[in-house]
Design an enzyme around this catalytic site. Structure first.
Site, PDB file in Angstrom:
ATOM      1  N   LEU A  76       0.795  -1.228   0.000  1.00 44.83           N
ATOM      2  CA  LEU A  76       0.000   0.000   0.000  1.00 44.83           C
ATOM      3  C   LEU A  76       0.827   1.277   0.000  1.00 44.83           C
ATOM      4  O   LEU A  76       0.286   2.375   0.120  1.00 44.83           O
ATOM      5  CB  LEU A  76      -0.979  -0.012   1.179  1.00 44.83           C
ATOM      6  CG  LEU A  76      -1.973  -1.188   1.161  1.00 44.83           C
ATOM      7  CD1 LEU A  76      -2.873  -1.135   2.372  1.00 44.83           C
ATOM      8  CD2 LEU A  76      -2.778  -1.216  -0.128  1.00 44.83           C
ATOM      9  N   CYS A  77       2.141   1.151  -0.151  1.00 36.55           N
ATOM     10  CA  CYS A  77       3.001   2.339  -0.241  1.00 36.55           C
ATOM     11  C   CYS A  77       2.909   2.958  -1.623  1.00 36.55           C
ATOM     12  O   CYS A  77       2.850   2.237  -2.628  1.00 36.55           O
ATOM     13  CB  CYS A  77       4.462   1.970   0.045  1.00 36.55           C
ATOM     14  SG  CYS A  77       4.816   1.708   1.777  1.00 36.55           S
ATOM     15  N   HIS A  78       2.906   4.276  -1.654  1.00 37.16           N
ATOM     16  CA  HIS A  78       2.912   4.988  -2.932  1.00 37.16           C
ATOM     17  C   HIS A  78       4.315   4.940  -3.541  1.00 37.16           C
ATOM     18  O   HIS A  78       5.299   5.038  -2.807  1.00 37.16           O
ATOM     19  CB  HIS A  78       2.529   6.460  -2.723  1.00 37.16           C
ATOM     20  CG  HIS A  78       1.121   6.651  -2.305  1.00 37.16           C
ATOM     21  ND1 HIS A  78       0.720   6.551  -0.989  1.00 37.16           N
ATOM     22  CD2 HIS A  78       0.009   6.939  -3.018  1.00 37.16           C
ATOM     23  CE1 HIS A  78      -0.587   6.767  -0.915  1.00 37.16           C
ATOM     24  NE2 HIS A  78      -1.035   7.009  -2.130  1.00 37.16           N
ATOM     25  N   MET A 113       8.431   4.844   5.531  1.00 34.35           N
ATOM     26  CA  MET A 113       8.580   3.449   5.095  1.00 34.35           C
ATOM     27  C   MET A 113       9.827   3.266   4.237  1.00 34.35           C
ATOM     28  O   MET A 113      10.495   2.231   4.320  1.00 34.35           O
ATOM     29  CB  MET A 113       7.332   2.967   4.343  1.00 34.35           C
ATOM     30  CG  MET A 113       6.083   2.921   5.213  1.00 34.35           C
ATOM     31  SD  MET A 113       6.293   2.054   6.797  1.00 34.35           S
ATOM     32  CE  MET A 113       6.785   0.438   6.251  1.00 34.35           C
ATOM     33  N   GLU A 114      10.174   4.268   3.462  1.00 35.76           N
ATOM     34  CA  GLU A 114      11.379   4.199   2.643  1.00 35.76           C
ATOM     35  C   GLU A 114      12.621   4.172   3.532  1.00 35.76           C
ATOM     36  O   GLU A 114      13.559   3.392   3.293  1.00 35.76           O
ATOM     37  CB  GLU A 114      11.419   5.361   1.658  1.00 35.76           C
ATOM     38  CG  GLU A 114      10.415   5.238   0.522  1.00 35.76           C
ATOM     39  CD  GLU A 114       8.955   5.407   0.910  1.00 35.76           C
ATOM     40  OE1 GLU A 114       8.080   5.017   0.113  1.00 35.76           O
ATOM     41  OE2 GLU A 114       8.643   5.928   2.011  1.00 35.76           O
ATOM     42  N   ASP A 128      24.044 -10.879   5.249  1.00 37.74           N
ATOM     43  CA  ASP A 128      24.358 -11.760   4.125  1.00 37.74           C
ATOM     44  C   ASP A 128      25.851 -11.765   3.804  1.00 37.74           C
ATOM     45  O   ASP A 128      26.433 -12.818   3.547  1.00 37.74           O
ATOM     46  CB  ASP A 128      23.564 -11.337   2.888  1.00 37.74           C
ATOM     47  CG  ASP A 128      23.862 -12.228   1.692  1.00 37.74           C
ATOM     48  OD1 ASP A 128      23.756 -13.459   1.828  1.00 37.74           O
ATOM     49  OD2 ASP A 128      24.214 -11.687   0.633  1.00 37.74           O
TER      50      ASP A 128
END
Length: 162
Positions: A76-78, A113-114, A128
């Site tokens: 749902l992120c733009h 969110m980014e 990793d």
């Protein structure tokens, strides 16, 4: 509660928030992640002694790339046109690294969110790159530190209640 969460409609169904009527403002957000590892692993990271190459440079690039791809990962992120992404990786103790990811833009929706995605993927890339010598690395404290701009104004974790 459904009307308190912006990603839920009046029936409680998930939807993408309509930001078309929101004003463009300058916005930024900074998120962090902390990695705990063996001292010997951190020494190898700093000295470049790991078989996969330059661990820090690879992790920085991964974090920047991830921030730019957040809307591909979180439904749902733009999709956003970020104007700046920085990823800083610092030694904070004899066995810990701190990742800080800051994202900025001028737009209609925030970049929290980014920043969180960038910090998380940087930390995962560090894991990793180091797992061959230390599978016990722990990623802790992935969190938003601060955000600026937008309708809700500025926010800092320093002033937040948990």
């Amino acid at each position: 509660m459904a009307n308190e969460l912006t990603h839920l409609d009046h029936l409680g169904h998930a939807h993408m928030v309509d930001v078309s009527d929101k004003g463009v403002t300058k916005r930024s957000a900074t998120a962090r992640a902390v990695l705990s590892m063996k001292e010997s692993t951190l020494t190898k990271v700093i000295e470049g002694g790991l078989p996969k190459g330059d661990v820090l440079a690879t992790a920085r690039i991964a974090g920047i790339q991830a921030a730019k791809k957040t809307s591909d990962l979180i439904p749902l992120c733009h999709p956003l046109m970020l104007t700046k992404v920085t990823v800083d990786i610092s030694v904070i103790s004899k066995n810990e690294l701190e990742v800080l990811c800051t994202c900025s833009l001028s737009g209609k929706t925030g970049v929290e969110m980014e920043a969180l995605t960038g910090a998380s993927i940087t930390a995962l890339t560090l894991y990793d790159m180091c797992k061959a010598v230390d599978k016990g690395i722990v990623i802790n404290n992935v969190s938003l530190l601060e955000k600026t701009g937008g309708k809700s104004g500025d926010w800092s974790s320093k002033n937040a209640e948990c």
